[in-house]
Enzyme design. Structure first.
Site, PDB file in Angstrom:
ATOM      1  N   ASN A   6     -12.301  18.021  51.931  1.00 56.76           N
ATOM      2  CA  ASN A   6     -12.775  17.492  53.566  1.00 56.76           C
ATOM      3  C   ASN A   6     -12.338  18.699  54.263  1.00 56.76           C
ATOM      4  OD1 ASN A   6     -11.953  16.926  56.233  1.00 56.76           O
ATOM      5  ND2 ASN A   6     -11.971  14.914  55.716  1.00 56.76           N
TER       6      ASN A   6
ATOM      7  N   ASP B 148     -13.191  19.393  57.545  1.00 59.19           N
ATOM      8  CA  ASP B 148     -12.929  18.822  58.987  1.00 59.19           C
ATOM      9  C   ASP B 148     -12.170  20.325  59.893  1.00 59.19           C
ATOM     10  OD1 ASP B 148     -14.142  16.456  58.905  1.00 59.19           O
ATOM     11  OD2 ASP B 148     -12.288  15.328  59.043  1.00 59.19           O
ATOM     12  N   HIS B 149     -11.140  20.709  59.172  1.00 58.89           N
ATOM     13  CA  HIS B 149     -10.161  21.478  60.038  1.00 58.89           C
ATOM     14  C   HIS B 149     -10.652  22.768  59.971  1.00 58.89           C
ATOM     15  CE1 HIS B 149      -7.924  18.162  60.984  1.00 58.89           C
ATOM     16  NE2 HIS B 149      -7.562  18.017  59.702  1.00 58.89           N
TER      17      HIS B 149
ATOM     18  N   ARG C 238     -12.759  27.582  69.870  1.00 58.43           N
ATOM     19  CA  ARG C 238     -13.313  28.580  70.836  1.00 58.43           C
ATOM     20  C   ARG C 238     -14.826  28.131  71.073  1.00 58.43           C
ATOM     21  NH1 ARG C 238     -10.023  33.120  71.845  1.00 58.43           N
ATOM     22  NH2 ARG C 238      -8.172  32.410  71.901  1.00 58.43           N
TER      23      ARG C 238
ATOM     24  N   HIS D  36     -15.656  14.218  58.770  1.00 57.58           N
ATOM     25  CA  HIS D  36     -15.649  12.937  59.605  1.00 57.58           C
ATOM     26  C   HIS D  36     -16.039  13.256  61.319  1.00 57.58           C
ATOM     27  CE1 HIS D  36     -12.302  10.100  61.455  1.00 57.58           C
ATOM     28  NE2 HIS D  36     -13.416   9.682  61.817  1.00 57.58           N
TER      29      HIS D  36
ATOM     30  N   ARG E  57     -16.224  12.511  64.424  1.00 59.10           N
ATOM     31  CA  ARG E  57     -15.486  11.222  65.106  1.00 59.10           C
ATOM     32  C   ARG E  57     -16.006  11.161  66.624  1.00 59.10           C
ATOM     33  NH1 ARG E  57      -9.583  11.392  63.776  1.00 59.10           N
ATOM     34  NH2 ARG E  57      -9.372  10.314  65.765  1.00 59.10           N
TER      35      ARG E  57
ATOM     36  N   ARG F 163     -13.999  16.003  67.979  1.00 57.41           N
ATOM     37  CA  ARG F 163     -13.148  17.036  68.327  1.00 57.41           C
ATOM     38  C   ARG F 163     -13.238  18.213  67.172  1.00 57.41           C
ATOM     39  NH1 ARG F 163      -7.556  14.040  66.299  1.00 57.41           N
ATOM     40  NH2 ARG F 163      -8.256  12.569  67.803  1.00 57.41           N
ATOM     41  N   HIS F 164     -13.867  17.716  65.990  1.00 56.19           N
ATOM     42  CA  HIS F 164     -14.060  18.920  65.279  1.00 56.19           C
ATOM     43  C   HIS F 164     -15.549  19.118  64.592  1.00 56.19           C
ATOM     44  CE1 HIS F 164     -12.851  15.665  62.617  1.00 56.19           C
ATOM     45  NE2 HIS F 164     -11.564  15.875  62.603  1.00 56.19           N
TER      46      HIS F 164
ATOM     47  N   GLU G 218     -17.288  10.410  56.673  1.00 56.08           N
ATOM     48  CA  GLU G 218     -16.046   9.541  57.216  1.00 56.08           C
ATOM     49  C   GLU G 218     -16.643   9.114  58.406  1.00 56.08           C
ATOM     50  OE1 GLU G 218     -12.139  10.933  57.408  1.00 56.08           O
ATOM     51  OE2 GLU G 218     -12.118  11.461  55.210  1.00 56.08           O
TER      52      GLU G 218
ATOM     53  N   THR H 244      -4.465  12.245  63.183  1.00 54.88           N
ATOM     54  CA  THR H 244      -5.335  12.066  62.164  1.00 54.88           C
ATOM     55  C   THR H 244      -5.674  10.599  61.770  1.00 54.88           C
ATOM     56  OG1 THR H 244      -5.700  12.597  59.633  1.00 54.88           O
ATOM     57  CG2 THR H 244      -3.348  12.322  60.325  1.00 54.88           C
ATOM     58  N   THR H 245      -6.275  10.110  60.890  1.00 58.81           N
ATOM     59  CA  THR H 245      -6.388   8.751  60.538  1.00 58.81           C
ATOM     60  C   THR H 245      -5.125   8.147  60.227  1.00 58.81           C
ATOM     61  OG1 THR H 245      -8.405   9.407  59.881  1.00 58.81           O
ATOM     62  CG2 THR H 245      -8.009   7.033  59.435  1.00 58.81           C
TER      63      THR H 245
ATOM     64  N   GLU I 102     -11.048   3.317  49.456  1.00 60.10           N
ATOM     65  CA  GLU I 102     -10.443   4.323  49.247  1.00 60.10           C
ATOM     66  C   GLU I 102      -8.825   4.082  49.774  1.00 60.10           C
ATOM     67  OE1 GLU I 102     -11.764   8.258  50.961  1.00 60.10           O
ATOM     68  OE2 GLU I 102      -9.636   8.945  51.337  1.00 60.10           O
TER      69      GLU I 102
ATOM     70  N   HIS J 168      -5.414  11.244  51.557  1.00 55.03           N
ATOM     71  CA  HIS J 168      -4.639  11.543  52.998  1.00 55.03           C
ATOM     72  C   HIS J 168      -3.210  12.135  52.462  1.00 55.03           C
ATOM     73  CE1 HIS J 168      -3.274  11.410  57.159  1.00 55.03           C
ATOM     74  NE2 HIS J 168      -4.746  10.939  57.186  1.00 55.03           N
TER      75      HIS J 168
HETATM   76  N1  PXP Z   1      -9.422  10.305  53.150  1.00 60.35           N
HETATM   77  C1  PXP Z   1      -9.868   9.814  54.621  1.00 60.35           C
HETATM   78  C2  PXP Z   1     -10.163   8.464  54.583  1.00 60.35           C
HETATM   79  C3  PXP Z   1      -9.133  10.384  55.906  1.00 60.35           C
HETATM   80  O1  PXP Z   1      -9.492   9.908  56.931  1.00 60.35           O
HETATM   81  C4  PXP Z   1      -8.749  11.896  55.635  1.00 60.35           C
HETATM   82  C5  PXP Z   1      -8.049  12.670  56.662  1.00 60.35           C
HETATM   83  O2  PXP Z   1      -9.704  12.954  57.429  1.00 60.35           O
HETATM   84  C6  PXP Z   1      -8.719  12.311  54.282  1.00 60.35           C
HETATM   85  C7  PXP Z   1      -8.911  11.471  53.230  1.00 60.35           C
HETATM   86  C8  PXP Z   1      -8.002  13.609  53.977  1.00 60.35           C
HETATM   87  O3  PXP Z   1      -6.533  13.806  54.554  1.00 60.35           O
HETATM   88  P1  PXP Z   1      -5.868  15.159  54.395  1.00 60.35           P
HETATM   89  O4  PXP Z   1      -6.686  15.839  55.399  1.00 60.35           O
HETATM   90  O5  PXP Z   1      -4.412  14.769  54.858  1.00 60.35           O
HETATM   91  O6  PXP Z   1      -5.849  15.508  53.185  1.00 60.35           O
END
Ligand code: PXP
Length: 242
Positions: free
Chosen positions: A6, A8-9, A17, A42, A44, A48-49, A69, A99-100, A150, A190
């Site tokens: 993932n 996202d970050h 920025r 994801h 959202r 936000r990302h 996601e 986060t979720t 999941e 997660h």
């Molecule tokens: N699975 C799902 C459904 C999530 O929402 C997330 C967080 O975006 C993750 C996995 C990954 O979680 P983490 O970033 O804590 O590894």
């Protein structure tokens, strides 16, 4: 065991920025080269990302499946049906969460969720439901007709004592076994990192892990390639193969 990374970050840093770098698509390509099996992002509602425009770039730029996601809301469902990722994971979304935070609320008669599962499936997208590791949630997910769940591993990852961790692992095992018996494919994710992933890898029905934060955080120090290789090694070691 499939590994979905993932990213996202990576986009979280870019949005700090509102610029073009770091580019989550480029980092996803590095993760792909390092041998992950899929990319997760994801979209959202608050953007936000990940941004809407990132999605077609992921689709064009990757040779591995994209797992989107998303919340089961009409705007995002429309976007998903247009982009057609290989997989969509329906998650709950709260505007103020970091986060979720938990699995989906699968109360009977959740029409919005049912409608989202149907529309995405009709568009040829494999739907997974992000749920708490509880038998009732697994049964409700099966009733909604999605082929995959999941399991939320946040409770396990955040457990502070050995007995609490053991209890959470047992919940994950029970939920995964039930999902397997109902012929649902099982993913987990997660809060997983190289230190805690091992016991989750050993839960037999789990076939896919989706991991974001710990890999992206580690990539800041050693690069994405190395961060993915380290996670792969931890997964192999978890399976008892080093
Ligand atoms: N699975 C799902 C459904 C999530 O929402 C997330 C967080 O975006 C993750 C996995 C990954 O979680 P983490 O970033 O804590 O590894």
């Amino acid at each position: 065991m499939r590994l979905g990374v993932n990213v996202d970050h990576v986009a979280t840093v870019r949005q700090a920025r509102l610029g073009k770098v770091p580019d989550p698509v480029r980092l996803a390509q590095e993760a792909q080269r390092a041998g992950c099996d899929g990319i997760v992002c994801h979209l959202r509602e608050d953007r936000r990302h990940i941004q809407t425009g990132d999605l077609s770039r992921f689709k064009r730029g990757l040779g591995i499946p994209l797992n989107l996601e998303m919340a089961a809301v009409p705007e995002i469902v429309r976007i998903a049906c247009r982009i057609r990722p290989a997989q969509a994971t329906l998650v709950p979304e709260r505007r103020r969460e970091l986060t979720t935070e938990g699995g989906l609320n699968l109360k009977r008669g959740n029409r919005r969720l049912l409608e989202a599962v149907r529309r995405l499936t009709r568009a040829g997208i494999r739907v997974s439901l992000f749920i708490d590791p509880a038998p009732a949630a697994v049964l409700a997910a099966a009733a909604l007709g999605a082929p995959m769940v999941e399991l939320h591993t946040g409770g396990y990852a955040e457990a502070r004592t050995a007995s609490d961790r053991k209890r959470h692992l047992e919940r994950l095992r029970t939920a995964a076994d039930l999902a397997g018996r109902l012929n649902l494919a099982v993913a987990a994710g997660h809060g997983l990192d190289t230190g805690n992933v091992g016991p989750v890898v050993r839960i037999a029905p789990v076939e896919e892990l989706n991991i974001g934060f710990s890999i992206v955080a580690r990539a800041l120090t050693v690069g994405m390639r190395q961060a993915v290789l380290e996670m792969r090694r931890a997964i192999r070691k978890g399976k008892g193969r080093s």
